[in-house]
Design an enzyme around this catalytic site. Structure first.
Site, PDB file in Angstrom:
ATOM      1  N   CYS A  22      39.710  46.169  50.095  1.00 10.95           N
ATOM      2  CA  CYS A  22      40.754  46.017  49.074  1.00 10.95           C
ATOM      3  C   CYS A  22      41.261  47.407  48.721  1.00 10.95           C
ATOM      4  O   CYS A  22      41.132  48.339  49.530  1.00 10.95           O
ATOM      5  CB  CYS A  22      40.235  45.242  47.866  1.00 10.95           C
ATOM      6  SG  CYS A  22      38.858  46.018  46.978  1.00 10.95           S
ATOM      7  N   ASN A  25      37.836  48.920  45.937  1.00 12.24           N
ATOM      8  CA  ASN A  25      36.436  48.561  46.250  1.00 12.24           C
ATOM      9  C   ASN A  25      35.579  48.423  44.986  1.00 12.24           C
ATOM     10  O   ASN A  25      34.387  48.727  44.991  1.00 12.24           O
ATOM     11  CB  ASN A  25      35.804  49.552  47.235  1.00 12.24           C
ATOM     12  CG  ASN A  25      34.461  49.095  47.804  1.00 12.24           C
ATOM     13  OD1 ASN A  25      33.570  49.896  48.019  1.00 12.24           O
ATOM     14  ND2 ASN A  25      34.309  47.813  48.067  1.00 12.24           N
ATOM     15  N   CYS A  27      36.675  45.552  42.665  1.00  8.92           N
ATOM     16  CA  CYS A  27      36.923  44.180  42.181  1.00  8.92           C
ATOM     17  C   CYS A  27      36.793  43.148  43.307  1.00  8.92           C
ATOM     18  O   CYS A  27      35.830  42.388  43.360  1.00  8.92           O
ATOM     19  CB  CYS A  27      38.309  44.075  41.545  1.00  8.92           C
ATOM     20  SG  CYS A  27      38.517  45.099  40.060  1.00  8.92           S
ATOM     21  N   ARG A  28      37.759  43.096  44.208  1.00  7.71           N
ATOM     22  CA  ARG A  28      37.824  41.993  45.173  1.00  7.71           C
ATOM     23  C   ARG A  28      36.863  42.146  46.343  1.00  7.71           C
ATOM     24  O   ARG A  28      36.102  41.213  46.657  1.00  7.71           O
ATOM     25  CB  ARG A  28      39.265  41.851  45.704  1.00  7.71           C
ATOM     26  CG  ARG A  28      40.258  41.383  44.656  1.00  7.71           C
ATOM     27  CD  ARG A  28      41.684  41.579  45.114  1.00  7.71           C
ATOM     28  NE  ARG A  28      42.026  43.004  45.199  1.00  7.71           N
ATOM     29  CZ  ARG A  28      43.175  43.484  45.631  1.00  7.71           C
ATOM     30  NH1 ARG A  28      44.106  42.630  46.069  1.00  7.71           N
ATOM     31  NH2 ARG A  28      43.411  44.773  45.644  1.00  7.71           N
ATOM     32  N   SER A  29      36.893  43.283  47.038  1.00  7.97           N
ATOM     33  CA  SER A  29      36.090  43.358  48.270  1.00  7.97           C
ATOM     34  C   SER A  29      34.579  43.365  48.028  1.00  7.97           C
ATOM     35  O   SER A  29      33.838  42.802  48.849  1.00  7.97           O
ATOM     36  CB  SER A  29      36.530  44.518  49.167  1.00  7.97           C
ATOM     37  OG  SER A  29      36.349  45.768  48.556  1.00  7.97           O
ATOM     38  N   ASP A 140      45.282  40.909  42.930  1.00  6.18           N
ATOM     39  CA  ASP A 140      44.525  42.015  42.343  1.00  6.18           C
ATOM     40  C   ASP A 140      44.294  41.710  40.862  1.00  6.18           C
ATOM     41  O   ASP A 140      45.253  41.647  40.095  1.00  6.18           O
ATOM     42  CB  ASP A 140      45.345  43.296  42.530  1.00  6.18           C
ATOM     43  CG  ASP A 140      44.643  44.514  41.975  1.00  6.18           C
ATOM     44  OD1 ASP A 140      43.586  44.357  41.335  1.00  6.18           O
ATOM     45  OD2 ASP A 140      45.155  45.620  42.186  1.00  6.18           O
TER      46      ASP A 140
HETATM   47  P1  4NP Z   1      40.353  46.117  43.843  1.00 13.05           P
HETATM   48  O1  4NP Z   1      41.063  46.293  42.406  1.00 13.05           O
HETATM   49  O2  4NP Z   1      41.291  46.698  44.862  1.00 13.05           O
HETATM   50  O3  4NP Z   1      40.195  44.651  43.974  1.00 13.05           O
HETATM   51  O4  4NP Z   1      39.046  46.868  43.743  1.00 13.05           O
HETATM   52  C1  4NP Z   1      41.575  47.507  41.946  1.00 13.05           C
HETATM   53  C2  4NP Z   1      40.718  48.462  41.438  1.00 13.05           C
HETATM   54  C3  4NP Z   1      41.230  49.662  40.961  1.00 13.05           C
HETATM   55  C4  4NP Z   1      42.591  49.885  41.006  1.00 13.05           C
HETATM   56  C5  4NP Z   1      43.439  48.940  41.520  1.00 13.05           C
HETATM   57  C6  4NP Z   1      42.924  47.752  42.001  1.00 13.05           C
HETATM   58  N1  4NP Z   1      43.104  51.104  40.501  1.00 13.05           N
HETATM   59  O5  4NP Z   1      44.341  51.246  40.462  1.00 13.05           O
HETATM   60  O6  4NP Z   1      42.344  51.990  40.123  1.00 13.05           O
END
Ligand code: 4NP
Length: 173
Positions: A22, A25, A27-29, A140
């Site tokens: 993602c 790294n 939240c989703r992955s 997201d």
């Molecule tokens: P992820 O979510 O890609 O599912 O881990 C996010 C985590 C952090 C950010 C964006 C999305 N960020 O902008 O810091």
């Protein structure tokens, strides 16, 4: 499963290396990784696969998973307390057999690492395996509320179950 590397072309005794990717790294992955690991165990294929997750960005390298992801996972009996965020790089694209991304931004970022156009066939949107297809991306949840994390959990639980079953069938495990 179309366009996967041929099982016959690889060393059949080596685990198949699977990465979930993602943006951050956190939240989703990490959730995809943990849920896929559970489904692989349930299907008896844990020793056939090596499973990791990473993000295309570097902002959270070394961090825990997002507290809302950890709480959502815990509500569903999944322990994400040991997660340490890592960044996905060109070496990883070369090393992994399959790379499953969450959205089209991840897809573009990962394919941008494929500078010699040799690895792109390994990369696909994880929701290609969603048995209840709708949107083609995993949204997201980072900037939204708690319900977004539950929604992501539901998507990733059924999608990684279907993915584990598809890989088991494809590889003849
Ligand atoms: P992820 O979510 O890609 O599912 O881990 C996010 C985590 C952090 C950010 C964006 C999305 N960020 O902008 O810091």
């Amino acid at each position: 499963m179309p366009d996967t590397p041929s099982p016959a072309a690889s060393d059949s005794s080596a685990p198949v290396r699977i990465a979930f990717v993602c943006l951050g790294n956190i939240c989703r992955s990490p959730l995809a990784e943990a849920l896929f690991r559970q489904h692989a165990a349930r299907l008896g294929i844990s020793d056939r696969v090596e499973i990791r997750s990473m993000g295309t960005g570097n902002w959270h390298v070394g961090h825990d998973a997002d507290a809302r992801t950890v709480a959502t996972a815990a509500r569903h009996g999944v322990d994400l307390s040991g997660h340490v965020a890592a960044q996905f790089g060109a070496n990883d694209l070369a090393d992994f057999d399959h790379v499953f991304v969450m959205d089209k931004g991840n897809l573009a970022d990962v394919l941008a690492l494929d500078t010699d156009d040799a690895q792109g066939q390994k990369v696909r949107l994880v929701r290609e395996f969603d048995p209840r297809p709708g949107e083609y991306f995993v949204p997201d949840p980072y900037t939204g509320g708690a319900e977004g994390f539950e929604h992501v959990h539901a998507i990733l639980d059924r999608t990684t179950a279907s993915l584990a079953a598809a890989l088991k069938q494809e590889y003849g495990w």
